[in-house]
Enzyme design. Structure first.
Site, short mmCIF file in Angstrom:
data_model
loop_
_atom_site.label_atom_id
_atom_site.label_comp_id
_atom_site.label_asym_id
_atom_site.label_seq_id
_atom_site.Cartn_x
_atom_site.Cartn_y
_atom_site.Cartn_z
N GLU A 51 -2.71 9.60 7.38
CA GLU A 51 -2.09 10.60 6.51
C GLU A 51 -1.20 11.49 7.38
OE1 GLU A 51 -4.06 13.20 3.10
OE2 GLU A 51 -4.02 14.28 5.01
N ASP A 52 0.05 11.16 7.45
CA ASP A 52 0.99 11.87 8.32
C ASP A 52 2.24 12.20 7.53
OD1 ASP A 52 2.50 12.89 10.42
OD2 ASP A 52 3.20 10.90 11.01
#
Length: 906
Positions: free
Chosen positions: A618-619
């Site tokens: 999750e970036d």
């Protein structure tokens, strides 16, 4: 008598009379001890080649010097730190140089890690010895890492909270050079009981816990080992070895021994003596001892010249250790409870006490597996349920599906009542709903222990403990097991990007120092969230984090992780900076190289030890190479989350009138990362839209500030139609995984608001309105649509197909069309105009049939398409750059999915 003569005489003795330094020790060892404490067959390096004997002693010593252990994995020789750049078409020299420097730092870090641990398996197995564990020898061992402390003790219910009764002290290992403290809690003998006869006596506390209560005699067991396990000559009792020494001594120095050199006579050379001895062994049919070839050149260390018979050597190495006899020697749980009082009982509260330069501290142990964080004072709980209460796993892990349909959920708000729901309630009520809804994975947020419930579980305090608000560890195991039984994978939203700053429960100032787990100064604090930032360059911190990942996989059998908020850890500005997409932003001075190396190690460890584990990144910055192989310069994740889609939909719904929506902008955002779509996870909305001070899409679309829907039926129809279309195009146009937050599948009408001071700790919005599904209306219609959309992927494997080919985007008509495999998707976003005959290009000539229609009455639509309009045949008129075309009817605010059911060959 010369010592060389004694040594030569020793080798001339029959093997049954010769002292063996290798078989002299008992092969029995404690199964509970570390394997590093015993020698494996590969470590018995006493066989030397003839070439080694001919070398000078100095050369032999140089050859025996151990080589430097390689810090890389097996695939390291083929590693290319910039391998994925050409694949992605990236030609930035600065970023390529950064990847090379990062790879060099990665190798150095791995070498540093392997200088303390054998491999990644051992580096991630800290939970096996750290924390509190029952030992087989009627005691409990406790180990903790606190390098800044000067004194360590345990206090709790078991010792009336005394900081001096159970401490690390001399004779019990105490403190090692790396800052690890070790404490032993001895079980107490009951009145009238005698201490153990054998110091190595073990007990079965859990597995087959009644086995051994028959009081087996140790002498009988040792005799059985000699009779049943050992072959003649493989092990010699101590008495026979002493007899052999006495025989040799008497032969050389006894009254019948040589009195002078004349009586001794000329001593033949070693080869002659060996041949003479070998002749005596030929006719000895009763001799079943191992065969040895001996070369005695008169050197001091003649033992290095012994070469064993390969057949005998392989036979011995093939023998399994006699662990069965050792296990049989253990006594059972009943015998243990009869003889001892447990040093600490199941369910006892405890804390760890440190004496530091700044004074005394009490902390919740960092490796505690069950914690009570609420109240004025938090405690760890010793979790050792009796065997009959330990959860027994019933189901195997499901196979990883080709396409992931993830149901994101929070256990605490999963109920319909205004309270914190439990694991048991989630298992009995929510899991069947997830299965019926067609999802094949759940992603749990807030499961890991956290003190602040309003943080949604993201300010983690105790990384190895499930949240006690929801139930016990056994309850969570039951949840995972039942999910596996339904064919549902279980993912955890893991937070290793930061930690809670709480000092009494969490890891902040754990041992009194400010740099135990975290950076010091500004770098050790999150820029905006008030959390602490891990020191990823420290070997012991890596040991903690890697072990934490493996703990959840081995203890609770979770199937994967979503690594939360990677931008917080990958950049020293915590991701709060303007990103333009320039490559320089991914390799400048604000990038935390240590954090990137940790992510590489984490993915290598998880995928090497557990090949079916799924990792999701999750970036928000879309760091290059997230899902590329670690041997090609990537970070090694399986999927990456695309935030752009949900942000675009939220912006359109809140700020742009329906008529002004740009079809080109929608398509460009949804397919902007086509090169990485095969690893992309998309969602229309997740928990962020509902929890982080925002509103769910349904709340925006239906505009319901009160209990009932307001406005005309057109508002309901508009909201329902857009809700379905947004989901369908996000689900099908790109990516190979999809996520939905709990309740959004039926258009949950309210946001999520956890109890906090600002709402007077109310639970009114900390639940889900499952009762809406029982009523006929818009919510049940939306649920029917979402369920059939999941079933569409199950039948047609949409997410696992190749990338979509968008061939029609028209801002004037507000129509979007694309192909994915044999499926044709057509969307009419126009709020007013319906098209009776709209031409869409297709490449393959044939008959196309509607298999999914958002305007179905069962989905809350108006059913404008008639049955005779569901099957369409292509014409040869070219359109949209395709050789053939279809004329289709497109109701306003609707979408249809056509499938090629018959191919026409012209």
């Amino acid at each position: 008598m010369p010592s060389s003569l004694l040594l030569s005489a020793h080798f001339l003795l029959p093997s049954k009379d010769r002292i063996s330094p290798f078989f002299g020790q008992s092969p029995l060892r404690n199964p509970g001890s570390s394997s590093a404490g015993t020698l494996s067959p590969r470590q018995w390096k006493w066989k030397c080649s003839s070439s080694a004997q001919e070398q000078p002693p100095k050369q032999q010593q140089q050859q025996k010097k151990p080589p430097r252990r390689s810090p890389t994995n097996k695939s390291e020789p083929n590693a290319d730190p910039v391998g994925f750049l050409s694949k992605k078409g990236i030609s930035d020299r600065a970023f390529a140089q950064f990847l090379r420097e990062r790879h060099k730092a990665y190798k150095d870090r791995k070498f540093e890690l392997f200088s303390r641990f054998i491999d990644l398996k051992e580096a991630s197995a800290g939970y096996e010895i750290l924390g509190m564990h029952r030992h087989r020898e009627h005691r409990v061992d406790y180990m903790e890492w606190a390098p800044g402390a000067r004194y360590c003790a345990l206090l709790g219910d078991f010792n009336d909270w005394s900081p001096t009764e159970n401490s690390a002290r001399e004779g019990h290992l105490g403190l090692d050079d790396f800052g690890y403290w070790f404490i032993i809690l001895e079980d107490k003998l009951r009145d009238g009981e005698e201490p153990e006869e054998y110091y190595f006596q073990e007990y079965n506390y859990v597995d087959d816990y009644d086995k051994g209560d028959n009081g087996i005699n140790v002498e009988e067991l040792l005799k059985r080992i000699n009779d049943e396990y050992w072959e003649p000559g493989e092990i010699w009792p101590l008495k026979s070895r002493l007899e052999m020494v006495a025989k040799l001594y008497e032969q050389m120095f006894g009254p019948n021994g040589p009195e002078s050199e004349e009586e001794l006579g000329e001593i033949p050379d070693a080869e002659t003596r060996y041949k003479q001895w070998k002749e005596t062994q030929k006719n000895d049919s009763a001799n079943n001892l191992p065969n040895y070839e001996v070369i005695d050149d008169g050197r001091k260390f003649d033992m290095c010249s012994v070469i064993s018979d390969p057949v005998t050597q392989e036979e011995f190495r093939a023998k399994k250790p006699p662990l069965a006899y050792w296990i049989e020697m253990r006594k059972g749980r009943k015998a243990w409870l009869k003889k001892y009082m447990p040093a600490i009982s199941h369910g006892s509260r405890y804390r760890v006490y440190f004496n530091t330069p700044d004074g005394a501290l009490e902390r919740v142990p960092a490796w505690a597996t069950y914690v009570l964080p609420d109240g004025k004072k938090s405690y760890a709980v010793y979790w050792e349920p009796p065997p009959e209460d330990i959860y027994k796993w019933k189901n195997k892990r499901p196979k990883v599906p080709k396409s992931l349909r993830i149901y994101e959920c929070h256990v605490g708000i999963s109920g319909s009542e205004p309270k914190i729901s439990s694991f048991k309630e989630f298992t009995s009520k929510v899991l069947p709903h997830v299965k019926n809804a067609g999802y094949n994975a759940i992603q749990l947020i807030g499961v890991i222990e956290h003190k602040d419930y309003s943080s949604v579980g993201y300010k983690v305090t105790n990384f190895f403990a499930v949240s006690s608000r929801f139930g016990t560890p056994e309850d969570f195991k039951c949840l995972v097991d039942e999910a596996h039984g339904l064919g549902i994978l279980v993912f955890l939203d893991i937070v290793h990007s930061y930690a809670s700053a709480d000092e009494l429960v969490g890891l902040a100032l754990f041992d009194g120092s400010n740099d135990c787990f975290f950076h010091t100064g500004k770098r050790g604090h999150h820029k905006y969230w008030g959390t602490r930032m891990f020191k990823y360059g420290d070997v012991d911190v890596l040991h903690f984090l890697l072990s934490n990942l493996k703990w959840w996989v081995t203890e609770y059998q979770v199937d994967g992780f979503q690594f939360h908020s990677l931008s917080s850890m990958m950049y020293t500005h915590n991701g709060f900076a303007t990103f333009t997409g320039e490559m320089e932003e991914y390799c400048n001075q604000y990038v935390d190289k240590d954090a990137l190396i940790y992510l590489i190690l984490a993915n290598e460890m998880l995928h090497d030890l557990h090949p079916n584990i799924i990792t999701i990144a999750e970036d928000a910055t879309f760091y290059p190479g997230l899902c590329e192989s670690t041997t090609q310069g990537g970070l090694g994740f399986d999927y990456w989350v695309n935030f752009s889609a949900s942000e675009m939909w939220l912006w359109l719904l809140e700020n742009v009138p329906d008529r002004d929506w740009s079809m080109n902008k929608i398509v460009s955002v949804l397919v902007s990362n086509q090169q990485s779509s095969h690893n992309m996870l998309l969602y229309a909305e997740n928990h962020n839209q509902s929890i982080s001070g925002g509103r769910s899409f349904a709340e925006i679309l239906f505009n319901r500030p009160s209990e009932e829907l307001i406005g005309s039926d057109d508002i309901v129809f508009r909201g329902s139609s857009l809700h379905k279309m947004i989901k369908l195009i996000t689900f099908t146009i790109s990516g190979c995984a999809y996520l939905n937050f709990m309740g959004n599948e039926f258009g949950h009408p309210y946001k999520v608001e956890f109890p906090m001071a600002s709402n007077n700790y109310s639970f009114n919005f900390a639940n889900r309105r499952w009762d809406l599904l029982t009523e006929k209306g818009v919510h049940s219609d939306l649920f029917n649509f979402d369920t059939d959309m999941m079933r569409l992927d199950e039948n047609e494997q949409i997410l696992s197909r190749s990338l979509s080919k968008v061939h029609h985007v028209n801002d004037s008509s507000m129509v979007i069309s694309y192909m994915r495999g044999p499926l044709l998707f057509i969307f009419n976003f126009h709020p007013e105009i319906s098209y009776e005959t709209y031409r869409i290009g297709v490449e393959e000539a044939g008959e196309y049939q509607i298999i999914f229609n958002t305007d179905e009455i069962s989905y809350g639509g108006r059913g404008e398409l008639k049955s005779n309009q569901y099957l369409r045949r292509t014409s040869t008129k070219r359109s949209d750059g395709c050789r053939n075309s279809l004329e289709v009817a497109l109701p306003s605010r609707s979408a249809q999915v056509y499938k090629l059911v018959r191919i026409l060959r012209l």
